[in-house]
Motif scaffolding. Structure first.
Motif, short mmCIF file in Angstrom:
data_model
loop_
_atom_site.label_atom_id
_atom_site.label_comp_id
_atom_site.label_asym_id
_atom_site.label_seq_id
_atom_site.Cartn_x
_atom_site.Cartn_y
_atom_site.Cartn_z
N UNK A 149 52.41 33.75 20.58
CA UNK A 149 52.53 32.33 20.72
C UNK A 149 53.32 31.64 19.56
N UNK A 150 52.96 32.08 18.35
CA UNK A 150 53.59 31.49 17.13
C UNK A 150 55.23 32.16 17.07
N UNK A 151 55.12 33.24 17.36
CA UNK A 151 56.78 33.98 17.15
C UNK A 151 57.42 33.11 18.47
N UNK A 152 57.09 32.94 19.45
CA UNK A 152 57.84 32.45 20.67
C UNK A 152 58.00 31.15 20.27
N UNK A 153 57.18 30.34 19.71
CA UNK A 153 57.36 28.86 19.33
C UNK A 153 58.34 28.75 18.29
N UNK A 154 58.33 29.76 17.42
CA UNK A 154 59.35 29.70 16.44
C UNK A 154 60.75 30.21 16.82
N UNK A 155 60.52 31.00 17.81
CA UNK A 155 62.10 31.30 18.56
C UNK A 155 62.57 30.26 19.27
N UNK A 167 49.67 21.80 20.38
CA UNK A 167 49.74 20.41 20.43
C UNK A 167 51.18 20.23 19.61
N UNK A 168 52.00 21.14 19.01
CA UNK A 168 53.02 20.94 18.28
C UNK A 168 54.29 21.02 19.55
N UNK A 169 53.85 21.55 20.69
CA UNK A 169 54.90 21.37 21.84
C UNK A 169 54.97 19.75 22.20
N UNK A 170 56.08 19.39 22.90
CA UNK A 170 57.53 19.79 23.22
C UNK A 170 58.30 20.01 22.08
N UNK A 171 59.61 20.78 22.51
CA UNK A 171 60.44 20.67 21.26
C UNK A 171 61.12 19.26 21.17
N UNK A 172 61.48 18.84 20.07
CA UNK A 172 62.11 17.52 19.77
C UNK A 172 63.38 17.15 20.43
N UNK A 199 63.83 15.71 14.42
CA UNK A 199 62.54 15.92 15.07
C UNK A 199 62.30 17.47 15.03
N UNK A 200 63.37 18.26 15.26
CA UNK A 200 62.85 19.70 15.31
C UNK A 200 62.90 20.36 14.13
N UNK A 201 63.63 19.77 13.13
CA UNK A 201 63.46 20.39 11.67
C UNK A 201 62.03 19.82 11.35
N UNK A 202 61.64 18.81 11.56
CA UNK A 202 60.21 18.38 11.06
C UNK A 202 59.30 19.47 11.74
N UNK A 203 59.56 19.57 13.10
CA UNK A 203 58.61 20.69 13.72
C UNK A 203 58.67 21.83 13.26
N UNK A 204 59.96 22.57 12.78
CA UNK A 204 60.10 23.69 12.09
C UNK A 204 59.55 23.80 10.67
N UNK A 205 59.29 22.78 9.97
CA UNK A 205 58.57 22.46 8.59
C UNK A 205 56.88 22.77 9.13
N UNK A 206 56.36 22.27 10.10
CA UNK A 206 55.06 22.08 10.21
C UNK A 206 54.79 23.53 10.70
N UNK A 207 55.60 24.19 11.46
CA UNK A 207 55.36 25.55 12.12
C UNK A 207 55.44 26.42 10.64
N UNK A 208 56.36 26.13 9.86
CA UNK A 208 56.19 27.10 8.72
C UNK A 208 54.97 27.26 7.93
N UNK A 209 54.36 25.84 7.71
CA UNK A 209 53.01 25.71 7.09
C UNK A 209 52.04 26.58 7.89
N UNK A 210 51.93 26.44 9.45
CA UNK A 210 51.05 27.03 10.19
C UNK A 210 51.24 28.38 10.28
N UNK A 211 52.53 29.12 10.06
CA UNK A 211 52.56 30.61 10.00
C UNK A 211 51.90 31.07 8.45
#
Length: 1230
Positions: free
Chosen positions: A461-467, A370-375, A380-392
């Motif tokens: 999947x998480x690593x690919x999304x982070x990349x 659900x975090x996709x797609x890239x902003x 927007x992408x910075x916010x997605x990066x923060x969310x994914x850091x919490x996810x990791x």
């Protein structure tokens, strides 16, 4: 004003007219002043406006006498009239105009004062702006010099110090920015009625840039402070966390030992106590989980900044130790739990744990999807990066649980025997024990494998999304930086564009400067295209990666591209407008020449820049300037001058004065030619180059002779003359050598200085000149008399005989030096004799001789003075001499001396001695000792044509013309064989009277043994020719009659065709005046009508030419018939008697006096026969006139000599040649 008053007081009409004129001028001036606006902040524009205001005030001061005269006239009217109404009106009008004058003058003075203050305020603002922009540049340079470096305490502290110092500098620089803003506000407030766009845009740009710098410095300072605090706190927090890990590890070891005791499960109280202790330990682990992750994340940041240093290796070891201890602690905690929970239902608990993990993994995978797609933008992408850091972090926290569970399942399956599993697994239906054990094993192993697979998939999947997030962040940040940079540069260019004034408001002299500035701006913004392409490429790369840009970014991209295109279009339009204005109105344009003509004439320019002239009254066009046409018409008055050299020189002198070239010194002309770098003489000059050079020449002359030189008129006239001489086809180009020859020939200089300069132009680098180069010079020189229709008297257009004469004079050397050329030119060769005569004509213009003309009785004689060397005290003025008038007792063949300056006593004594000698000489002596006043050259038929430049016209010859020239050549050879050309002995200048020449020929024939061995008179010469060539001449006549019939038939056919078309007359200008069709159909009709008119014009011109040539040809044939019938009768006359000399003075080459010429006080024996005393040869002389001369040559003993017969036969050949050429060209055109 009431008409009754005007009738009662007639003087009021003049007063009213003067008052109205002055009032209208003041009103117009007031409107112009009020409409004038300046660009605030533009010092050049303000200064120009101040100059305009000053000029306007000067104009008012110059008109003040008009106002005072009006006031005086009004006072006089009031005193003279008793009409009260008139006195009231006069008083009212005077008061109104005085008030209007005073208000306008006050307004001008106030405006001038305001402009002075504006200039001062603008100067202050520009200085403050420059200082602020300089500080901005320093701040930008420091910001750009900052780079991300090692995160050590010292470096961070140093960066913090630099940032604080920059912040301090910014606070100091803020004062300068505030000063610039205050001055800008003052300009915007005080001069709001003028154009303040430049001030507003520049101020807005400075403030925007300043705010951006402030923001970046503040953000950097906060980031560095946070980093510094982190660096200081991180070691303490790490030590504290490691200490807790040590304590927790000790507690876990104690619990683990307690859980491994035997028979522990049988002691329920002990199990509960251990379970409580494990829960406390697990609570502490969970409480320190966030601390652990923060320490790990900050440690990795610090580690990346310290990459490659010793501190990095030390920190890496400590972080690895912390991670190992943390992992071991988690494992021990899970191991303790598994032992405490061990019971008969263990496989069920493991089964439930695996199911829970599968559900959790599925939920997390869905959450990650659900975090996709890239902003589409950086925030927007910075916010997605923060969310994914919490996810990791969640994944990292769950990792020990998953690993422990999988490990417990593996141990459970390894340690439990099949018998135990049989008891644990109770199927609803009875199964064999081994099968039940296998089912339990298969179920747990399958769930464990699923958990392990889903866990690995989730991590991948998480690593690919982070990349993807990291790549998008990097590219979006690059896009944002690129757009910010492009936006800043576009703003700067738009500020300059906003300061542009309309092209129509610019001064003509400043067009070039503005054009250079716009071109400089175009060069400055050219690299912006790379910036725009870079921004667009970054956007395309993001789209390729599947990143859909946000509407905000799309709008920015569209705005930047639109602004870039508009800026390009604006710059190109500005350059085009300035180019057009500079072309049409600039110093290098021909616009200033439009004032050279007055109405109804208009100066127009053809596509190749050649000017032509439109007469709007007659709706006609012509190549010649109206003044040039008048000048050529006035030159026709000089055709009554009997002698061609003087006739040509006097025409050139009049032309020289009209072009003001008599004011141009040779040194000034050379300076201008060098200034325009006219050194390659073979290179062509276009019209603009010619105009530029002529403008420089006449600008200098205007400075020296202000009241004598009208620059536009002189430039246009001189251009017109040069094109008439060297570019009759109006190609728009002449050679540099031709331009120099024309200008130098008519400038003011010593004759030999001109010769030296012209020789230098064609000489090689060694100072020598070969035949080809000399031919180029003589060809360009002979075009000058040729344009006046006088070239026949100077040897014709072929320059080969003159070149041959010069090199024969130099003993046939392959190359000649300047001294030999000057010696040859001093002999005044026939092709160049017009130039020294021009100098003598110029010198004689102001000469005043204390003598009286014996014919017209003029005293004193002005101009040339001709003194007889045969009679004492006998003088003739130039008017009588040129017209061929003589007094009783004096013959034209008597020797005379020419003076162009007053005589001296020595010259008087010398002439007295010559007269005394000549008193004792007979006519026969003068006939035997003729003198030529020039160096004759061979005719065109006596040598092969030399190769001449392509610009000289080359006419085709057919067989008929070749035969006529052959006969003329035969006549010339026969004349030379009888000694009619004179020897080169040095004696006083004189010409031969044909009467004495005939007697001489006759006497020679009596002394011969065989009277028929050679011709004895012109008639006998013709008889001899007829006896040899009569048959061929009759065939020529037949051919000419056939040509005449063909031409008449062609003429009748064209006339019928013209009448059938029914076209009306229409002028044929060099270029039709453009019209503006209202529709495509109108355009087609107009184009068709234009073609029909042009075709009709060609037909009419062709018909007129054919008609004229037909008449001339009929006259020619008639004269030739008479010519063939007369020789026999003439032979009889000559055989019985000799005609007596006739004293009638005809305008022919035979009426030639004997002359000596004196230039200044020096006697120069170089005036002569064929050139100085030949009749005028008008370029429009037709076949009829030529045939008249031929007819008069033979039957009369006072007619032409045989040499003239050659020239007339040559003219006949050229006339027939031109007729055939016209017919051939017209048929080819049809």
């Amino acid at each position: 004003m009431p008409s009754s008053l005007l009738l009662e007081v007639p003087a009021l009409a003049d007063f009213n007219r003067a008052w109205t004129e002055l009032t209208d001028w003041l009103s117009l001036l007031d409107r112009v002043i009020k409409s004038q606006r300046v660009m605030v902040g533009d010092l050049e524009d303000i200064n120009e406006m101040i100059i305009k205001q000053k000029t306007t005030l000067q104009d008012m001061e110059q008109r003040r006498p008009q106002l005072e005269e009006l006031i005086t006239a009004a006072q006089n009217l009031k005193n003279k009239t008793s009409n009260q109404e008139a006195r009231t009106i006069i008083t009212d009008r005077i008061e109104r105009i005085q008030n209007q004058w005073d208000e306008l003058q006050e307004h001008l003075q106030n405006r001038r004062q305001q402009l002075s203050e504006m200039l001062k305020d603008s100067t202050q603002w520009l200085e403050a702006k420059d200082e602020a922009e300089q500080d901005l540049g320093q701040a930008r340079a420091k910001l750009e010099s900052w780079k991300e470096g090692p995160y050590t305490t010292d470096t961070i502290q140093k960066k913090i110090t630099e940032t604080k110092q920059l912040a301090k500098d910014l606070r100091q620089w803020q004062i300068k920015v505030d000063v610039a803003n205050d001055l800008a506000v003052k300009l915007l407030r005080d001069y709001s009625s003028d154009d303040t766009r430049k001030v507003h845009m520049i101020t807005e740009n400075i403030n925007a840039s300043w705010g951006n710098i402030h923001k970046r410095v503040s953000e950097r300072e906060a980031t560095l402070e946070e980093t510094h605090r982190l660096l200081q706190q991180f070691p303490l927090d790490l030590e504290k966390f490691l200490a807790w890990l040590t304590e927790a590890e000790t507690t876990a070891n104690v619990l683990q030992d307690a859980t491994h005791k035997e028979r522990l499960l049988e002691d329920s109280k002990g199990v509960r106590e251990l379970t409580k202790q494990w829960q406390d330990l697990q609570g502490e682990i969970e409480a320190h989980t966030d601390i652990y992750h923060n320490l790990d994340e900050n440690g990795q940041k610090i580690l990346r900044s310290l990459e490659g240093s010793d501190e990095a290796a030390l920190l890496q070891r400590r972080l690895d130790n912390m991670n190992f201890k943390w992992s071991e602690l988690r494992k021990k905690s899970l191991n303790i739990r598994s032992h405490l929970e061990a019971s008969s239902d263990q496989w069920k608990r493991l089964h439930l744990s695996l199911q829970e993990l599968l559900v959790w993994l599925q939920l997390k995978d869905d959450e990650l999807s659900r975090q996709a797609p890239i902003g589409g933008d950086f925030p927007a992408v910075q916010k997605q990066n923060d969310v994914h850091r919490a996810f990791k972090r969640e994944l990292k926290t769950k990792e020990p649980v998953i690993m422990s569970t999988l490990e417990t399942v593996r141990i459970f399956l390894t340690e439990q025997p099949l018998e135990g599993l049989e008891k644990l697994y109770q199927e609803p239906r009875e199964l064999p024990p081994e099968e039940r054990a296998q089912n339990v094993t298969r179920l747990l192993r399958k769930q464990a494998e699923e958990v392990n697979t889903e866990w690995e998939k989730l991590n991948l999947h998480s690593a690919d999304w982070q990349r993807k997030i990291d790549e998008a962040l990097e590219r979006l940040q690059g896009l944002q930086e690129a757009t910010d940079e492009l936006d800043l540069k576009l703003r700067q260019a738009e500020v300059i564009k906003g300061s542009w004034q309309p092209v129509g408001d610019l001064l003509i002299d400043s067009l070039q400067d503005h054009l250079e500035k716009v071109k400089a701006l175009r060069g400055e913004i050219a690299p912006l295209k790379e910036n725009v392409n870079h921004v667009n490429d970054l956007a395309r790369q993001l789209t390729t990666l599947g990143i859909q840009l946000s509407p905000y970014n799309l709008n920015i991209l569209e705005d930047l591209n639109t602004r870039w295109k508009l800026l390009q279009v604006a710059v190109e339009d500005r350059v085009r407008q300035l180019h057009e204005a500079h072309r049409d109105f600039g110093p290098a344009s021909q616009h200033f020449l439009s004032t050279s003509v007055q109405g109804p004439w208009e100066r127009a320019i053809s596509p190749n820049k050649v000017p032509y002239y439109i007469n709007h009254e007659t709706q006609t066009t012509c190549w010649d300037h109206p003044k040039m046409t008048e000048l050529y018409q006035s030159l026709a008055d000089l055709n009554n001058v009997r002698f061609s050299a003087y006739r040509t020189a006097m025409k050139l002198r009049r032309l020289q004065k009209a072009l003001c070239l008599d004011l141009l010194s040779l040194s000034a002309a050379c300076d201008v030619l060098d200034q325009h770098n006219l050194k390659q003489n073979d290179q062509p000059m276009d019209i603009l180059q010619i105009i530029n050079c002529l403008t420089t020449i006449y600008d200098r002359l205007e400075q020296e002779h202000n009241n004598l030189v009208n620059v536009p008129l002189c430039v246009d006239m001189c251009l017109n003359w040069l094109l008439n001489v060297y570019d009759t086809g109006r190609t728009g180009r002449i050679r540099v050598l031709s331009f120099k020859t024309g200008i130098i020939s008519l400038c003011k200089a010593h004759l030999e200085d001109k010769y030296r300069y012209l020789f230098k132009q064609v000489a090689s680098s060694t100072g020598l000149c070969d035949q080809r180069r000399l031919g180029l010079l003589l060809h360009d020189s002979i075009q000058i008399p040729r344009q006046l229709g006088e070239v026949a008297s100077f040897g014709g257009s072929n320059i080969e005989p003159s070149v041959r004469s010069c090199f024969q004079f130099a003993n046939n050397k392959p190359e000649i030096e300047a001294s030999l050329f000057l010696d040859w030119m001093r002999l005044e060769p026939q092709s160049m004799v017009w130039l020294p005569v021009l100098h003598r004509v110029a010198a004689a213009e102001t000469a005043k001789h204390q003598a009286k003309c014996n014919i017209c009785k003029e005293c004193p004689i002005i101009g040339f003075r001709y003194r007889s060397l045969k009679h004492f005290n006998y003088d003739i003025c130039q008017s009588c001499f040129f017209s061929g008038r003589v007094a009783k007792g004096h013959k034209m063949h008597y020797p005379m001396v020419e003076y162009c300056t007053p005589t001296t006593s020595g010259e008087d004594v010398r002439d007295f001695a010559k007269v005394l000698k000549n008193k004792f000489r007979t006519k026969r002596y003068f006939a035997k000792h003729p003198r030529m006043g020039y160096l004759p050259v061979q005719t065109v038929l006596e040598g092969d044509n030399m190769e001449t430049p392509a610009s000289s016209p080359q006419l085709s010859h057919d067989d008929t013309h070749s035969r006529i020239e052959h006969y003329a050549s035969r006549l010339a050879e026969m004349e030379n064989s009888n000694g009619s050309y004179l020897n080169d002995s040095i004696s006083p200048n004189e010409s031969i009277d044909d009467e004495h020449l005939l007697i001489q020929h006759y006497c020679q024939s009596l002394n011969q043994d065989s009277p028929l061995s050679q011709p004895r008179s012109p008639a006998q010469i013709l008889i001899s020719l007829e006896s040899e060539e009569r048959g061929e001449l009759e065939r020529i006549l037949a051919d000419l009659e056939e040509e005449n019939r063909n031409l008449q038939a062609e003429y009748d056919r064209l006339k019928q065709q013209h009448e059938h078309k029914g076209l009306s007359p229409l002028p044929s200008p060099p270029e039709m005046m453009p019209t503006s069709p209202q529709s495509p159909r109108d355009a087609e009709l107009i184009a068709e009508a234009k073609l029909l008119r042009q075709h009709k014009g060609r037909l009419e011109a062709r018909m007129q030419i054919l008609e004229d040539h037909n008449k001339q040809l009929e006259s020619q044939l008639h004269r030739l018939r008479q010519l063939l019938e007369q020789p026999q009768a003439e032979a009889k006359v000559n055989g019985t008697t000799v005609s007596s000399p006739s004293t009638s003075l005809q305008r022919s080459d035979s009426s030639q006096p004997m002359l000596l010429r004196v230039v200044g006080s020096q006697t120069s024996e170089s005036l002569g026969e064929e050139d100085l005393l030949s009749p005028p040869q008008d370029t429009s002389t037709g076949l009829e006139e030529v045939m008249d001369q031929l007819n008069n040559s033979f039957p009369s003993s006072r007619g032409h000599n045989v040499g003239s017969l050659f020239h007339m036969a040559d003219d006949l050949g050229r006339a027939m040649e031109s007729l055939v050429s016209v017919m051939t060209d017209e048929e080819g055109a049809e």
